[in-house]
Design an enzyme around this catalytic site. Structure first.
Site, PDB file in Angstrom:
ATOM      1  N   GLU A   1      -6.817  -7.611  -0.648  1.00 58.06           N
ATOM      2  CA  GLU A   1      -7.347  -7.695   0.721  1.00 58.06           C
ATOM      3  C   GLU A   1      -8.828  -7.326   0.676  1.00 58.06           C
ATOM      4  O   GLU A   1      -9.176  -6.208   0.294  1.00 58.06           O
ATOM      5  CB  GLU A   1      -6.611  -6.720   1.647  1.00 58.06           C
ATOM      6  CG  GLU A   1      -5.122  -6.992   1.741  1.00 58.06           C
ATOM      7  CD  GLU A   1      -4.398  -6.017   2.685  1.00 58.06           C
ATOM      8  OE1 GLU A   1      -5.065  -5.275   3.430  1.00 58.06           O
ATOM      9  OE2 GLU A   1      -3.158  -5.995   2.643  1.00 58.06           O
TER      10      GLU A   1
ATOM     11  N   GLU B   1       0.807  -1.227   0.000  1.00 60.31           N
ATOM     12  CA  GLU B   1       0.000   0.000   0.000  1.00 60.31           C
ATOM     13  C   GLU B   1       0.841   1.279   0.000  1.00 60.31           C
ATOM     14  O   GLU B   1       0.830   2.049   0.972  1.00 60.31           O
ATOM     15  CB  GLU B   1      -0.956   0.019   1.202  1.00 60.31           C
ATOM     16  CG  GLU B   1      -2.042  -1.019   1.095  1.00 60.31           C
ATOM     17  CD  GLU B   1      -3.015  -0.985   2.276  1.00 60.31           C
ATOM     18  OE1 GLU B   1      -2.693  -0.361   3.299  1.00 60.31           O
ATOM     19  OE2 GLU B   1      -4.086  -1.588   2.173  1.00 60.31           O
TER      20      GLU B   1
HETATM   21  C1  GAL Z   1      -4.627  -2.689   5.008  1.00 61.42           C
HETATM   22  C2  GAL Z   1      -3.218  -3.230   5.196  1.00 61.42           C
HETATM   23  C3  GAL Z   1      -3.216  -4.485   6.028  1.00 61.42           C
HETATM   24  C4  GAL Z   1      -4.072  -4.315   7.239  1.00 61.42           C
HETATM   25  C5  GAL Z   1      -5.456  -3.941   6.807  1.00 61.42           C
HETATM   26  C6  GAL Z   1      -6.427  -3.795   7.945  1.00 61.42           C
HETATM   27  O1  GAL Z   1      -4.616  -1.343   4.704  1.00 61.42           O
HETATM   28  O2  GAL Z   1      -2.600  -3.516   3.966  1.00 61.42           O
HETATM   29  O3  GAL Z   1      -1.897  -4.779   6.410  1.00 61.42           O
HETATM   30  O4  GAL Z   1      -3.537  -3.337   8.054  1.00 61.42           O
HETATM   31  O5  GAL Z   1      -5.402  -2.714   6.132  1.00 61.42           O
HETATM   32  O6  GAL Z   1      -7.704  -3.457   7.497  1.00 61.42           O
END
Ligand code: GAL
Length: 633
Positions: A315, A144
């Site tokens: 994710e 990110e």
């Molecule tokens: C994302 C990040 C992850 C985790 C997640 C939690 O932004 O890549 O590592 O922190 O958020 O929602």
């Protein structure tokens, strides 16, 4: 291509005895991809010259032996303490000149040469060790970029790198002075080494200076990513990916994407609604367990372009997150719905964050597919259901959209530098157009401002595009469909000056912006044909033809059937009407949708999504609460 599911896994968080069981359970749940390693640097290299990859070798083998495809990551988003001790000035510095500290993540400055070398060193070690590993099918570079406001850094290293970037760009200080118009307020420089970063000035800095700083900062991200990508390419055939974020616009994702094989993004519908959305409180309440029905789709479409067609969700929110001001539970069924929305937009993989909720540290309140004790959380059954459904519904092919929106990162920066009205947001303007098209049941393509051919589309809109690139200009000239521009389109030179021949500089549009005004949130200007302008209004003169006008007599929409320019920021009523009119001249059939129902057409199926807790019936189709259904086209 059959879309696949996956999850994000942190072997370093769990006892080794558990890894095999976890891997087997992932497979049994229908997952086939697993991403690892992006924050594990301190376990890979506990101190300088002391590496330990044995545990990682075993983890990769166990996951791969179980049948999972591994996405391995470079761990550079979380440099360990010893790296910071070695390079204390590698820390990112905010606009108040305050250095940010070690103790979370993304604490590095993109311009620090020492850190760049560290990042390349660890990348090379990993590439050499795992580049040919048969279980590793893809690599995620860093994590990110830009998240937690980490693109812009006001460090000493950034200032040094900015000066050399400027020297390279302008070659002579006179050219820079001229380009920035530094005659204003006696801001002229004698030498490049006098130029500072544009923070902590008494009042606003020169917008040309600021815009160049934004371009430079974006280039630093591109350079950082490219340098890792080059090392990886020399050692592996596996796919290179980065996981971008929602509504982070501080660097040019299209250019970063050119160095990668696939774009992915991290989709947290409820987190984004609470944390980023500018929709009103009623909207947030209504959608608190569903997410904004268009926010995910917008990013799916954006990252499809960034990834040149190939994109994933790296994710996917599986339950409540921990980081938004409020963190509600998704309504039952929403994890499935979000997954299908992504798949219907062409995602090759949807990977859930994370396999199991961590019982410790910053994210202990963030749900996973499993609870911390290994029992199933509600998201898991939904992911498994999607996996089963994917077996039945294999052939999900994308079709060419009829309408497109040009989205430009540089325009985002320009209007952040000089919004002229507190509420003017380029993202918000583009997003309003997007929402409006989607509420008409249309699929939308997002195009970069470097796009060279518009012939595939019937309607192309480019609101707020500060400057039209030569290749896009040529594409517009030969485009036979409807072009809708404005407000603010073609209104600046690349140096961030008002163009000599006054805006809008848009091919095919005859008219002049004589002046602009910005409006407070409770003010609006009504349009005779319906709807209002909000936030931004231009006074257009010397127009060839006025198609619509405001109640106060000012032109609202000028041009002709194929080339149109809007004088202000239209509200949803005005926008839907204007876009629907163009759809009808272009024979595009529309389906007017309530704000909780959305649809997406693929080659063989039409997908319907219900972002609400009540059954909805649209066009004879009955949609269960939080339901997704598909019908053959
Ligand atoms: C994302 C990040 C992850 C985790 C997640 C939690 O932004 O890549 O590592 O922190 O958020 O929602």
């Amino acid at each position: 291509m059959v879309p696949k599911l996956g999850s994000c896994y942190y072997p370093e968080h769990w006892p080794e005895e558990q890894w095999k069981k976890d891997a087997e359970e992932m497979i049994a749940s229908g997952l086939s991809w697993v991403r690892i390693g992006e924050f594990a640097w301190s376990r890979m290299e506990p101190e300088e010259d002391n590496q330990n990859f044995k545990w990682l070798d075993r983890a990769i083998s166990i996951l791969g032996d179980a049948g999972l495809n591994v996405v391995m990551s470079t761990p550079t988003a979380a440099p360990p303490r010893w790296v910071v001790d070695k390079w204390p000035d590698m820390l990112i510095v905010d606009s108040n000149g305050q250095s940010r500290k070690f103790g979370s993540r993304r604490h590095y400055c993109f311009s620090h040469e020492g850190y760049l070398q560290e990042s390349l060193r660890i990348t090379k070690i990993l590439a050499e060790r795992y580049g040919k590993n048969p279980y590793i099918k893809a690599w995620q570079l860093d994590n990110e970029y830009g998240c937690h406001e980490t693109t812009l850094s006001y460090s000493v290293s950034a200032a040094k790198a900015f000066r050399s970037w400027l020297t390279n760009k302008y070659k002579s200080i006179d050219v820079l002075n001229e380009s920035w118009a530094n005659v204003f307020w006696s801001m002229e420089y004698n030498r490049f080494d006098q130029i500072d970063l544009p923070n902590q000035t008494v009042c606003e800095a020169n917008p040309s200076h600021e815009l160049d700083f934004r371009r430079f900062s974006s280039d630093q991200v591109i350079k950082f990513n490219r340098s890792q990508a080059e090392i990886m390419r020399a050692h592996t055939e596996a796919l290179l990916i980065h996981n971008y974020m929602g509504q982070i616009t501080d660097f040019d994702h299209y250019v970063v994407g050119d160095d990668l094989d696939i774009a992915s993004w991290d989709s947290y519908p409820l987190g984004f609604l609470e944390d980023r959305s500018t929709q009103d409180e009623d909207f947030k309440l209504k959608f608190m367990r569903f997410g904004d029905p268009d926010f995910q789709a917008f990013h799916h479409d954006l990252y499809r372009t960034v990834g040149k067609g190939r994109w994933w969700v790296m994710e996917q929110q599986p339950g409540p997150v921990n980081w938004a001001p409020y963190n509600p539970e998704p309504a039952p069924g929403m994890v499935r719905l979000w997954s299908w929305e992504a798949i219907a937009h062409g995602a090759e993989v949807v990977s859930y964050f994370r396999w199991r909720q961590a019982p410790f540290a910053q994210e202990q309140m963030h749900a996973g597919l499993q609870r911390p004790d290994g029992s199933s959380a509600p998201g898991l059954a939904q992911a498994s259901q999607v996996a089963k459904e994917l077996k039945e519904l294999k052939d999900i092919q994308q079709v060419q959209a009829k309408v497109a929106i040009v989205f430009d990162y540089e325009s985002c920066w320009a209007w952040e530098v000089q919004p002229q009205g507190k509420d003017f947001s380029y993202f918000g303007l583009i997003y309003d157009y997007y929402k409006s098209f989607r509420s008409l049941g249309l699929s939308i393509d997002i195009l970069s401002p470097y796009h060279k051919n518009l012939d595939d589309y019937k309607i192309v809109v480019m609101p707020g595009l500060m400057h039209i690139d030569k290749s896009l200009e040529l594409a517009i000239e030969s485009f036979k469909g409807v072009l809708i521009a404005g407000p603010r389109t073609g209104s600046k030179t690349l140096n961030m000056h008002v163009p000599k021949e006054l805006p809008p500089i848009v091919p095919g549009i005859k008219g002049t912006v004589a002046s602009v005004e910005t409006l407070r949130p409770n003010a609006s200007i009504s349009i005779e044909e319906g709807g209002n302008f909000i936030c931004w209004m231009e006074n257009l003169v010397d127009c060839d033809n006025v198609i619509e006008q405001c109640d106060d007599g000012r032109p609202a929409l000028i041009g002709n059937k194929n080339r149109q320019y809007l004088a202000g920021w239209p509200d949803q009523e005005a926008l839907r009407r204007i876009l629907s009119d163009s759809c009808s001249t272009q024979n595009i059939s529309i389906t007017s949708l309530p704000n909780n129902v959305r649809l997406r057409d693929t080659l063989k199926y039409r997908f319907w999504f219900n972002y609400s807790e009540t059954e909805s019936i649209v066009g004879g189709v009955k949609l269960p609460p939080s339901g997704v259904i598909w019908e053959s086209i």
